[in-house]
Scaffold this motif. Structure first.
Motif, short mmCIF file in Angstrom:
data_model
loop_
_atom_site.label_atom_id
_atom_site.label_comp_id
_atom_site.label_asym_id
_atom_site.label_seq_id
_atom_site.Cartn_x
_atom_site.Cartn_y
_atom_site.Cartn_z
N PRO A 115 12.19 -10.17 17.33
CA PRO A 115 13.89 -8.92 17.32
C PRO A 115 12.86 -8.01 16.69
CG PRO A 115 14.17 -11.40 16.24
CD PRO A 115 13.07 -11.27 16.61
N ASN A 116 13.95 -6.90 16.58
CA ASN A 116 14.21 -5.99 16.01
C ASN A 116 13.80 -5.46 14.01
OD1 ASN A 116 15.07 -3.30 17.42
ND2 ASN A 116 16.66 -3.70 17.72
N ASP A 117 14.23 -5.87 13.32
CA ASP A 117 14.31 -5.98 12.43
C ASP A 117 12.63 -6.62 11.49
OD1 ASP A 117 16.23 -7.94 10.10
OD2 ASP A 117 16.80 -7.06 12.13
N ALA A 118 12.03 -5.75 10.52
CA ALA A 118 10.56 -7.66 10.10
C ALA A 118 11.89 -8.66 9.59
CB ALA A 118 10.25 -6.30 9.43
N GLU A 145 12.05 -14.71 10.24
CA GLU A 145 12.72 -16.02 10.63
C GLU A 145 12.54 -15.94 11.76
OE1 GLU A 145 16.68 -15.02 10.60
OE2 GLU A 145 16.62 -13.98 8.03
N GLN A 146 12.40 -15.56 12.60
CA GLN A 146 11.71 -16.05 13.94
C GLN A 146 11.15 -17.33 13.98
OE1 GLN A 146 11.01 -15.04 18.41
NE2 GLN A 146 13.18 -14.78 17.96
N LEU A 147 9.97 -16.33 13.60
CA LEU A 147 8.45 -17.01 13.88
C LEU A 147 8.29 -18.03 12.63
CD1 LEU A 147 6.63 -13.65 13.82
CD2 LEU A 147 6.14 -15.01 15.37
N ILE A 148 9.03 -18.42 11.19
CA ILE A 148 8.87 -19.27 10.86
C ILE A 148 9.72 -20.15 11.48
CG2 ILE A 148 9.65 -20.50 8.47
CD1 ILE A 148 8.85 -17.34 6.99
N ARG A 149 10.70 -20.24 11.51
CA ARG A 149 11.21 -21.22 12.36
C ARG A 149 10.81 -22.49 13.52
NH1 ARG A 149 16.69 -18.92 12.14
NH2 ARG A 149 15.95 -17.73 13.89
N ARG A 150 9.91 -21.11 14.48
CA ARG A 150 8.50 -21.81 15.65
C ARG A 150 7.61 -22.54 14.36
NH1 ARG A 150 8.59 -19.64 20.57
NH2 ARG A 150 10.81 -19.44 21.35
N LEU A 151 6.94 -21.77 13.33
CA LEU A 151 5.68 -22.31 13.60
C LEU A 151 5.99 -23.60 12.30
CD1 LEU A 151 4.09 -18.81 12.23
CD2 LEU A 151 3.16 -20.39 13.82
N ALA A 152 6.52 -23.69 11.70
CA ALA A 152 7.51 -24.52 10.96
C ALA A 152 7.64 -26.05 12.50
CB ALA A 152 9.16 -24.55 10.54
N SER A 153 7.99 -25.74 13.30
CA SER A 153 8.01 -26.89 14.59
C SER A 153 7.08 -27.36 14.69
CB SER A 153 9.48 -26.90 15.11
OG SER A 153 9.83 -25.76 15.77
N ARG A 154 5.90 -26.49 14.58
CA ARG A 154 4.48 -25.93 15.26
C ARG A 154 4.21 -25.81 15.85
NH1 ARG A 154 1.89 -29.86 11.38
NH2 ARG A 154 -0.32 -30.13 12.76
N ASP A 155 4.83 -25.03 16.15
CA ASP A 155 4.82 -23.97 17.57
C ASP A 155 3.58 -23.84 18.57
OD1 ASP A 155 4.75 -22.73 19.91
OD2 ASP A 155 6.90 -21.68 19.68
N SER A 156 3.04 -24.39 19.48
CA SER A 156 2.04 -24.29 20.04
C SER A 156 1.42 -22.77 20.87
CB SER A 156 1.11 -25.10 20.87
OG SER A 156 1.70 -26.00 21.98
N SER A 157 2.53 -22.59 20.76
CA SER A 157 3.31 -21.07 22.28
C SER A 157 2.52 -19.97 21.21
CB SER A 157 4.26 -20.80 22.71
OG SER A 157 5.55 -20.86 21.59
N ILE A 158 2.75 -20.26 20.25
CA ILE A 158 2.15 -18.39 19.14
C ILE A 158 0.73 -18.64 19.67
CG2 ILE A 158 2.60 -17.66 17.39
CD1 ILE A 158 4.48 -19.05 16.98
N ASP A 159 0.22 -18.16 19.70
CA ASP A 159 -1.19 -17.82 19.64
C ASP A 159 -1.98 -16.51 18.61
OD1 ASP A 159 -2.21 -19.80 21.40
OD2 ASP A 159 -0.76 -18.89 22.73
N ILE A 160 -0.73 -15.22 19.01
CA ILE A 160 -0.91 -13.90 17.98
C ILE A 160 0.12 -13.64 17.68
CG2 ILE A 160 -1.88 -11.91 18.42
CD1 ILE A 160 -3.90 -13.07 20.51
#
Lengths: 297, 436
Positions: free
Chosen positions: B72-75, B80-95
């Motif tokens: 999304p546009n603002d930090a 929020e988006q990254l943390i929600r994904r990481l909290a569910s151990r999203d393996s698609s987040i490489d960088i």
């Protein structure tokens, strides 16, 4: 004496249950489970990015919320916003419903479409339009009102006014649509009889139309009150809760999504849920809103 | 008859189509199976990061492929988006392209793969110290500095000249407020209740020799110690109070963000403004499309962030992006190889040229093309070297939320009570005793 139930009636009842069971089960799964989980989380001190420091604090979250002035302030703002918007929408919506009902047949579809356009616009988009219209940098309203240096979002009352105006503009069509269905149900002969008896326009309105529309009015008010109490988008877009305009939903969002305080956020959601349930209870039990009657059953 | 012919044609067409699809799939699959795809979650820019991804994919020669995914546009929404994904151990987040203020929080939650030993020197040598600091959590490098941003003091040469200010020498907040007030001009600051308010308050507290958070490495929210209720905090509050009281903040002060401040600065009432370097390309573009006069552009100057006290160097704000590697990535080694490719000084200067985002590597400023395209480059490099990051605590969100709540609206800031009230409030929030 209770009437004997025939086999056929029994069969139909059973079939009814079987037909509705899948929907009921799915509904329970998608609403019941999150509600129960929120209740469970609400007894924790739980920050999503600090799972190591998660612990049960029993009712501490509720005590913090209910003793925090911010909670009562947001409840106050939300109630004020609800009362103001619903009252204005009811009056405007009724007027629009009359216009829709009495418009000439040739223009009726156009009138109805025009009135419904704001309701078809996504709330966030509508909120942005209102924000840009009033914003000191991009807005034109200040110039129209000969107040080019006035910052509408600079204090509580002016921000509140713009938020209310946006909400009213957006949802009056919904209320007018519900009221139109109530108006359309009033039998024409009843109105004719009143006219023949010499009743004035005002008397017809007060003695025939409004009493016959009570169910439709109450349902419209109930739906809108529930909606208005959960207001979020306009506040989020226009002020982000600044100038003390935060509402209960905004506060809940802030705790759960921004702060990731799942415990406190869940406790707030539970309280928001209870508030909405209380509103329903008041309307249905105290004002005796009959939802079935409003549907013409 | 006609129907049968048509049906046959359709069938033939369908078969050809299927064969083509099959071929494409076969070749595509062959490449996909042998080449792992790394997903790079990027913040919106002018396309520079996507270009870098393509270049590094080509350079990797089949070792990996980078595909970008837009945040999304603002930090805060990116977080929020990254943390929600990481909290569910999203393996698609490489960088991930991370705002520096969220690095500590993500590292504390074990969402980041720390930088492997072999890359540490390469990723930190010649890099702006505050950028390295903002990539470090408890003495461990957990992210990689990529690009850095800082705020400058932008001024209208005519206004500074009329006030007799020598802008080649450091100026203080008092200097510019007095100069603007005397000529009925504005001082552009960021009084809106948003992250930019924290950026401003933090820069002033740091410039006055203080720090908002005194022990950023603390474990546990209740352990955090604050330095807002201090002499530095009071100095910051005095400046805000003066800007509001003299009226140089303008009528929109409590809703002024970076963009609104720029528009005000470009108007006839513009005097001074603290803001990011995008001002230069944005103003230039406005002149080119005819919405702003050339004379306004020619009247704009820039220098280092204003000082709080005459004899203490200013600590300008630090922004930018650090690169994080997700803890749940299937290819952390390849991800770091990709990061190595992305963050080279050459790519940083190329990125500066295409997207206007300043490099974190000081060597990248030496590129002659950079110096030609950004006349402010030298001042930006100097400002970055002096910059101070915002609090590097895992509880940053509570801290910034508390600052935004207690220091807004600027007109209500009182040096006697605001810093103390703000500190007490944030400490209560951190202990879970207050709502934010």
């Amino acid at each position: 004496m209770k009437a004997k139930v025939s086999n056929r009636q029994l069969g139909e009842t059973r079939l009814g249950w079987m037909l509705s069971a899948p929907a009921v089960i799915i509904l329970l799964a998608v609403t019941g489970y999150p509600i129960l989980q929120a209740v469970y989380f609400s007894f924790f001190n739980y920050r999503m990015t600090d799972p190591d420091n998660r612990f049960v604090n029993w009712g501490q979250n509720y005590i913090v919320i209910l003793t925090d002035p911010l909670w009562w302030q947001t409840v106050g703002v939300t109630l004020l916003l609800t009362v103001v918007t619903v009252a204005v929408e009811l009056v405007l919506g009724f007027a629009l419903a009359l216009v829709m009902l009495n418009a000439l047949r040739a223009v009726r579809p156009w009138v109805r479409t025009a009135i419904l356009i704001p309701y078809g616009i996504i709330t966030v988009v509508a909120a942005f339009s209102w924000k840009y219209a009033f914003d000191l940098g991009t807005g034109f309203v200040g110039t129209w009102l000969a107040m080019p240096e006035f910052d509408w979002f600079g204090d509580f009352w002016s921000s509140f006014l713009v938020i209310c105006a946006a909400e009213i503009w957006k949802t009056t069509p919904f209320i007018s649509l519900l009221l139109l269905s109530g108006l359309a149900q009033i039998p024409g002969d009843m109105l004719e009889a009143a006219t023949v008896d010499g009743a004035t326009w005002w008397q017809r309105m007060a003695k025939v139309i409004i009493p016959n529309m009570k169910a439709a009015i109450m349902v419209a008010v109930l739906f809108r009150t529930l909606d208005a109490f959960r207001v979020f988008d306009s506040v989020f877009v226009m002020t982000a809760g600044a100038q003390s305009t935060a509402t209960v939903s905004f506060l809940t969002y802030n705790q759960s999504i921004s702060q990731l305080q799942l415990g406190m956020g869940s406790a707030l959601s539970v309280l928001l849920f209870l508030s909405v349930a209380l509103i329903c209870f008041i309307f249905i039990r105290i004002f005796k809103v009959d939802l079935a009657q409003a549907r013409g059953e | 008859m006609r129907h049968t012919a048509r049906r046959n044609r359709l069938r033939r067409g369908g078969l050809v189509g299927l064969a083509v699809l099959g071929l494409v799939a076969a070749t595509g699959c062959a490449a996909d199976i042998s080449t792992p795809t790394l997903t790079w979650y990027i913040n919106p820019d002018n396309g520079g990061q996507a270009t870098i991804a393509e270049e590094c994919t080509a350079e990797a020669d089949g070792a990996y492929r980078i595909s970008t995914s837009l945040l999304p546009n603002d930090a805060p929404s990116q977080r929020e988006q990254l943390i929600r994904r990481l909290a569910s151990r999203d393996s698609s987040i490489d960088i991930m392209s991370l705002d520096p203020v969220y690095v500590a929080e993500m590292a504390n939650a074990d969402y980041l793969t720390p930088v492997p030993e072999e890359y540490i020197d390469e990723f930190t040598d010649g890099v702006i110290p505050s950028s390295v600091e903002s990539s470090t959590r408890q003495d461990e490098l957990v992210a990689t500095p990529f690009w850095a941003n800082t705020q400058l003091l932008w001024y209208r040469k005519s206004v500074a000249e009329a006030a007799g200010l020598d802008m080649s020498q450091p100026v203080t907040w008092d200097d510019i407020i007095d100069a603007a007030a005397a000529q009925d001009k504005r001082v552009g600051v960021h009084g809106i209740r948003a992250e930019s308010l924290t950026v401003w308050v933090n820069a002033m507290i740091e410039s006055a020799g203080g720090s908002i958070v005194e022990n950023p490495d603390a474990d546990g929210a209740a352990e955090v110690e604050l330095g807002i209720d201090s002499e530095a905090g009071r100095r910051a509050a005095e400046i805000i109070e003066k800007i509001a009281a003299t009226g140089v903040g303008g009528p929109q002060l409590s809703n002024l963000d970076e963009n609104a401040a720029m528009l005000e600065f470009q108007s006839d009432s513009g005097g001074f403004m603290v803001n990011w370097p995008f001002i230069y390309p944005a103003t230039k573009a406005a002149v080119e499309d005819g919405s702003l006069e050339q004379a306004v552009f020619d009247d704009i100057g820039w220098t280092l962030y204003p000082r709080v006290d005459e004899d203490e160097e200013a600590r300008p704000p630090l922004g930018g992006i650090n690169l994080g590697v997700g803890a749940f990535s299937d290819h952390p080694d390849l991800a770091y190889r990709a990061v190595e490719c992305i963050r080279t000084p050459e790519r940083q200067s190329a990125y500066f040229l295409t997207d206007g985002n300043a490099p974190s590597n000081l060597a990248a400023f030496d590129d002659p093309a950079v110096q030609e395209a950004f006349p402010a480059a030298e001042v930006i490099a100097e400002s970055l070297a002096a910059s101070a990051a915002r609090p590097l605590t895992p509880y940053y969100n509570e801290v910034t939320g508390g600052i935004q709540k207690s220091w807004h609206a600027p007109g209500s800031v009182d040096p006697e009570s605001t810093p103390a009230r703000s500190q007490a409030f944030i400490l209560e929030v951190l202990k879970g005793e207050r709502l934010l």
